[in-house]
Enzyme design. Structure first.
Site, PDB file in Angstrom:
ATOM      1  N   GLY A 239     -45.965  53.489 -89.695  1.00 22.78           N
ATOM      2  CA  GLY A 239     -45.860  53.872 -90.781  1.00 22.78           C
ATOM      3  C   GLY A 239     -47.579  54.085 -91.764  1.00 22.78           C
ATOM      4  N   PRO A 276     -46.029  51.913 -84.363  1.00 16.21           N
ATOM      5  CG  PRO A 276     -47.732  51.436 -83.949  1.00 16.21           C
ATOM      6  CD  PRO A 276     -46.687  50.071 -84.191  1.00 16.21           C
ATOM      7  N   GLY A 277     -46.236  55.223 -84.842  1.00 14.59           N
ATOM      8  CA  GLY A 277     -45.787  56.496 -83.949  1.00 14.59           C
ATOM      9  C   GLY A 277     -47.406  57.239 -84.102  1.00 14.59           C
ATOM     10  NE  ARG A 278     -47.578  60.196 -89.292  1.00 12.40           N
ATOM     11  CZ  ARG A 278     -46.765  61.130 -89.967  1.00 12.40           C
ATOM     12  NH1 ARG A 278     -46.611  62.173 -89.586  1.00 12.40           N
ATOM     13  NH2 ARG A 278     -45.824  61.434 -90.923  1.00 12.40           N
ATOM     14  NE  ARG A 314     -45.756  66.545 -89.227  1.00 15.81           N
ATOM     15  CZ  ARG A 314     -46.891  66.200 -90.198  1.00 15.81           C
ATOM     16  NH1 ARG A 314     -47.631  66.821 -90.435  1.00 15.81           N
ATOM     17  NH2 ARG A 314     -46.768  65.254 -91.378  1.00 15.81           N
ATOM     18  CE1 TYR A 318     -40.849  65.646 -92.838  1.00 12.17           C
ATOM     19  CE2 TYR A 318     -42.474  67.145 -91.535  1.00 12.17           C
ATOM     20  CZ  TYR A 318     -40.605  66.510 -91.737  1.00 12.17           C
ATOM     21  OH  TYR A 318     -39.701  65.386 -90.350  1.00 12.17           O
ATOM     22  CB  CYS A 346     -37.653  86.883 -88.140  1.00  8.07           C
ATOM     23  SG  CYS A 346     -37.429  87.522 -87.222  1.00  8.07           S
ATOM     24  CD  GLU A 347     -36.582  80.501 -90.939  1.00  9.23           C
ATOM     25  OE1 GLU A 347     -36.519  80.424 -92.118  1.00  9.23           O
ATOM     26  OE2 GLU A 347     -35.785  80.238 -90.228  1.00  9.23           O
ATOM     27  CE1 TYR A 375     -42.324  61.205 -85.659  1.00 12.04           C
ATOM     28  CE2 TYR A 375     -44.514  60.954 -86.854  1.00 12.04           C
ATOM     29  CZ  TYR A 375     -43.914  60.247 -86.543  1.00 12.04           C
ATOM     30  OH  TYR A 375     -43.093  58.639 -86.205  1.00 12.04           O
TER      31      TYR A 375
HETATM   32  N1  LLP Z   1     -40.462  52.470 -86.826  1.00 13.48           N
HETATM   33  C1  LLP Z   1     -39.451  53.418 -87.622  1.00 13.48           C
HETATM   34  C2  LLP Z   1     -38.251  52.222 -88.023  1.00 13.48           C
HETATM   35  C3  LLP Z   1     -39.289  54.331 -87.815  1.00 13.48           C
HETATM   36  O1  LLP Z   1     -38.275  55.624 -88.405  1.00 13.48           O
HETATM   37  C4  LLP Z   1     -40.479  55.026 -88.476  1.00 13.48           C
HETATM   38  C5  LLP Z   1     -40.899  57.256 -87.839  1.00 13.48           C
HETATM   39  C6  LLP Z   1     -42.171  54.719 -87.386  1.00 13.48           C
HETATM   40  C7  LLP Z   1     -41.476  53.094 -86.887  1.00 13.48           C
HETATM   41  C8  LLP Z   1     -43.087  55.406 -87.050  1.00 13.48           C
HETATM   42  O2  LLP Z   1     -43.420  55.775 -88.481  1.00 13.48           O
HETATM   43  P1  LLP Z   1     -45.403  56.286 -88.102  1.00 13.48           P
HETATM   44  O3  LLP Z   1     -46.100  55.124 -87.303  1.00 13.48           O
HETATM   45  O4  LLP Z   1     -45.170  57.733 -86.907  1.00 13.48           O
HETATM   46  O5  LLP Z   1     -45.421  56.644 -89.224  1.00 13.48           O
HETATM   47  N2  LLP Z   1     -41.032  63.490 -88.731  1.00 13.48           N
HETATM   48  C9  LLP Z   1     -41.806  63.310 -90.089  1.00 13.48           C
HETATM   49  C10 LLP Z   1     -41.871  61.864 -89.358  1.00 13.48           C
HETATM   50  C11 LLP Z   1     -40.847  61.582 -89.182  1.00 13.48           C
HETATM   51  C12 LLP Z   1     -40.762  59.740 -89.310  1.00 13.48           C
HETATM   52  C13 LLP Z   1     -39.525  58.520 -88.746  1.00 13.48           C
HETATM   53  N3  LLP Z   1     -40.394  57.187 -89.375  1.00 13.48           N
HETATM   54  C14 LLP Z   1     -43.497  64.061 -90.001  1.00 13.48           C
HETATM   55  O6  LLP Z   1     -43.827  64.923 -89.083  1.00 13.48           O
HETATM   56  O7  LLP Z   1     -44.194  63.730 -91.138  1.00 13.48           O
END
Ligand code: LLP
Length: 421
Positions: A239, A276-278, A314, A318, A346-347, A375
């Site tokens: 997050g 962490p992902g993002r 995105r 969002y 086409c949107e 993402y």
């Molecule tokens: N752990 C869990 C259980 C999650 O649901 C998520 C993200 C993460 C970790 C990783 O979160 P991050 O570090 O990436 O914030 N598609 C959306 C974001 C969806 C996030 C879903 N869950 C976007 O493009 O902003």
């Protein structure tokens, strides 16, 4: 910091010119920097040291096997949310002991897959899921290590579609009922409670919601231990947000986040897991696109590019902002003009930016969407029968296509016309 900088007037990915990749691969394409991915992973690992920890990359943000292999070889674990993601992590060579399985709707087949192939833990999100996992584990003669994902009812102060820690969200078990549900978990055969899990949302740009959640987790750890449970791991989810503009936006750094974890939870003697992902993948990737037309509207100029909402959803989904920069560096003090940057779909929703100030651009020019590593490719589709956008990985002075653009023959061959038509 990332590794997409101008050198001699050309936008580079590390030591490779973006225009060179575009000539070889065609547009649009995603490009990732191995050095940036590596750096971001290490920032987290260093931020948590010396606490015992495991960084589990949330592969939903970027799941290409080459990226997973790169991170896995550095020691990263993986956070997966489907059987498919589990298989990706394994195919990239990540051992089961480093894979955590999250998600509110794990099926029995997915549980079986992970129990058979090896898993660090399941982050269980409900009582019916507990019962299902207990049954599946017993049928295999296995024991499933589990945490329960707790919903701490904390406002993450992020976009409503990616906030997950409020009681009205579908995620986790209510913290008010945690002790009762842990007691139930302990009584079910085939399960072994190892810790607590929490994830309150994505793209958090303030540490205060994390602090509120972690403080509640610290209290819950003491309470559950007093009830006789073994709480040896705390999975704190992902997050942490990233800067999407290069102006004055400065979200907290992994170092600050690590310091907060140490301060709120460090005394408990638990192994810390984060997902962490993002922050690892977001600023490690660009989407590169070419201008098809510059179209004069009644009161605005449209920059029609060859990437579209199906490639990077995105902005349309969002209202997200992605910086757009020309691949050829504009000369200093080049005047800008406002463009509505749109794709060919086409949107009207296929709009990347409105009234975006950019230097003068013409047909054939290349542009890059920044912060597109997370993402981006993973949420792409073939809407409008636009081939799935390819992915490229750069490391120093070389690059490889890590997912090729499918041909139209391949796309059409996936459909089947029944013989009775
Ligand atoms: N752990 C869990 C259980 C999650 O649901 C998520 C993200 C993460 C970790 C990783 O979160 P991050 O570090 O990436 O914030 N598609 C959306 C974001 C969806 C996030 C879903 N869950 C976007 O493009 O902003």
């Amino acid at each position: 910091m990332d590794h997409f900088l101008y050198r001699d007037g050309h936008l580079m990915a590390e030591d490779v010119a973006i225009s060179h990749i575009a000539a070889a691969v065609g547009t649009p394409f995603y490009v990732y920097s191995a050095a940036t991915l590596t750096r971001h992973y290490r920032l987290f690992s260093e931020a948590l040291s010396p606490l015992p920890h495991q960084v589990c990359f949330a592969i939903k943000s970027l799941s290409n096997l080459a990226v997973l292999k790169l991170l896995g070889d550095l020691g990263a674990g993986m956070d997966v949310v489907s059987g498919g993601e589990y298989l990706r992590a394994k195919a990239a060579g990540v051992p089961g002991e480093r894979i955590v399985f999250s998600g509110v709707g794990k099926t029995r087949d997915e549980m079986k897959l992970a129990l058979t192939g090896g898993i660090r833990q399941f982050n269980v999100e409900s009582e019916p899921e507990l019962r299902a996992l207990s049954e599946v584990a017993q049928s295999l003669g296995a024991t499933a290590p589990i945490t329960l994902r707790v919903n701490p009812d904390v406002d993450a102060k992020t976009h409503e579609k990616i906030a997950t820690g409020k009681k009205e969200n579908k995620f986790g078990i209510p913290i008010s009922r945690a002790r009762a549900i842990y007691a139930q978990a302990a009584s079910l055969p085939g399960l072994q409670v190892v810790g607590i899990d929490v994830h309150i949302g994505s793209q958090l740009t303030d540490l205060a919601p994390f602090e509120a959640a972690f403080t509640k987790i610290a209290e819950l750890t003491e309470a559950l231990r007093a009830d006789g449970h073994t709480i040896s791991r705390l999975d704190l989810g992902g997050g942490l947000g990233i800067p999407y503009t290069r102006s004055n936006e400065a979200p907290p750094l992994p170092f600050d986040y690590g310091a907060l974890i140490k301060r709120t939870l460090g005394h408990l003697g638990c192994e810390i897991e984060i997902e962490p992902g993002r922050l690892i993948s977001g600023n490690s990737g660009l989407l590169v696109s070419q201008v098809i037309y510059v179209k004069e509207g009644e009161d605005r100029t449209f920059l029609i590019v060859d990437a579209a909402m199906n490639d990077l959803v995105r902005p349309s989904m969002y209202g997200a902002h992605h910086d757009i920069i020309p691949v050829t560096e504009p000369a200093p003090a080049t005047p800008t003009q406002d463009y509505d940057v749109v794709g060919p779909v086409c949107e009207t929703g296929d709009t990347f930016a409105k009234a975006r100030a950019l230097p003068h651009l013409a047909e054939g020019d290349l542009v890059a969407f920044r912060s597109a590593g997370a993402y981006g490719a993973v949420m792409a589709s073939e809407y409008n029968t636009r081939p799935l956008v390819p992915e490229v990985l750069v490391q120093a002075d070389h690059f490889a296509v890590i997912r090729a653009r499918p041909s139209f023959d391949e796309i059409l061959a996936r459909d089947n016309i029944p013989e009775w038509l």
